[in-house]
Write an enzyme that holds these catalytic residues in place. Structure first.
Site: not given
Lengths: 291, 291
Positions: B94, B169, B237
């Protein structure tokens, strides 16, 4: 049963209609021409909230905001002046949970019971007697109110003591408003990054991002169908209850506060009477996206 | 098929295991003692990413963050040095959607194809081969990758061109993070106002506030079960990808930014390795609530 109903707006008018249709004696106040059909169906118009409280055993309120409930209950010729021991006031308006507890305490001094019973489901839910009703009060008050509430709604819950219904409604509006903002930010990001928001929505519907908001309001955002539904102007008022409550209770609700600010911008842009899913237009404007 | 797999962490290790179990020749890099079972099952350890890229036709990456992918692809002894025309790189990490497009362009110059294919579903999804996989790339690259992706996941979507998988995502992580914040604010408000959060959650599950987050993470918040699941540290993150992407694209994501700030506080409080539902502890702390 003798029932008073005060607040014959977009929501209150069909709700009172269901009570009349079920055969109750319903006493009404401030019957505007647009509500004349309620009188024709058998409702009795009276010339003050006080007179309604005198005539009825259970008095239902469906008003726009906290100051309106305050005025109707405790203003000149208000409900409090007409109450006598043993009567029940059901406030189905969406107002301050903190003020609700104060109102209930003042009515308890008159020997009267109080149930807060705000609703969700909007105009359509009111017309179809399919409202969700979130109640706060004693079990006795709830059981006394229940047969009437069942004429207006379907998913009826006693959440807790007086104020808990309003608290639950505020919690609902926080989650709904902030989830709309979440979907708006995600779709605005997707569009800016060159992805198709419709495909992103589809891909996300099966996972942890899934919600009724992504399903229903996400589709509105993609199809650009922003007819209300629930107006941004009204949702801003409800987030105001959250922000005011947070101040009274000394707690920080950062995303709630920001989302209310975004709704200010939405209203400034002329979107106040669009459905709350139109909040995405404000995020898009902040991103320089048009159309 | 000859497959390279680089990034044998908590997620990557079981994912590579599924490929080996299906009978593919899988070339591995940096096999730590904890992943030795992959070699025993038939995986081939090699001593550089370059060697993996030379041995394999399709190279899969599952790395922590954008700079890791950059280093493994383009650093000394990296994948790019071992690639030759016609090979396919699948990045299941990701990472930044914007950087992803740059990486794909550099590999296209070498005559190689690129598919971004980040996942959701966590460690459990990786172990059970039940990941949701969001892909960006050409239809040809997607179809070439699909048989391998189907060994690792279930809900596999081609969202759009290169970068669209990563964008999807990020959109997912925005919605999930902001919905967790929404439920946290609503429950903190309810608790402060004296209502039972468990009853509030129940009352809201049937209406527009309903979401997978309210269902699953709302229950965690009530039961105070904050074992991960998905760690706040990792979610911070991912919101960083959203905030960095927003800067690159000149768009404002106010609630995303605020939620990332709240996650900073959560980590400062020592909650970084708790499940992301533990964000409510930060909201409660801001409200002076304890326990």
């Amino acid at each position: 049963m003798n029932i008073g109903f005060i607040g014959l707006g977009v929501m209150g008018s069909p709700m009172a209609g269901h009570l009349i249709a079920a055969g109750h004696s319903v006493f009404l106040n401030r019957v505007k021409p647009v509500c004349q059909h309620l009188v024709e169906q058998g409702g009795t118009p009276l010339d003050s909230a006080r007179a309604v409280a005198q005539a009825a055993d259970i008095i239902i309120l469906m008003l726009p905001d906290t100051p309106d409930v305050d005025a109707v209950l405790f203003g000149p010729n208000g409900v409090a002046e007409g109450l006598s021991k043993g009567k029940l006031v059901i406030d189905m308006s969406s107002i301050s949970p903190v003020q609700t507890q104060a109102f209930a305490a003042r009515l308890a001094d008159l020997g009267c019971d109080y149930l807060d019973a705000p609703v969700s489901g909007g105009e359509l839910g009111a017309k179809n007697a399919a409202l969700t009703i979130m109640c706060g009060g004693t079990t006795a008050a709830f059981e006394r109110a229940r047969p009437l509430l069942e004429l207006m709604g379907k998913n009826i819950t006693l959440v807790g003591d007086v104020g808990a219904g309003q608290t639950c409604k505020v919690a609902n509006q926080i989650i709904v408003g902030l989830t709309i903002a979440a979907v708006s930010e995600a779709m605005t990001f997707a569009k800016a990054a060159g992805a198709d928001p419709a495909k992103v929505r589809e891909a996300l519907m099966g996972g942890f991002a899934a919600s009724r908001i992504l399903e229903v309001h996400g589709e509105r955002m993609i199809n650009r169908t922003f007819d209300p539904g629930f107006r941004i102007r009204l949702h801003r008022k409800d987030l105001g209850l959250a922000v005011d409550g947070a101040k009274a209770l000394n707690l920080a609700l950062p995303n709630t506060a920001t989302t209310q600010q975004l709704m200010n911008t939405a209203i400034a842009r002329g979107d106040g009477d669009k459905d709350h899913s139109a909040l995405i237009l404000t995020l898009e404007a902040l991103a320089g996206q048009t159309g």
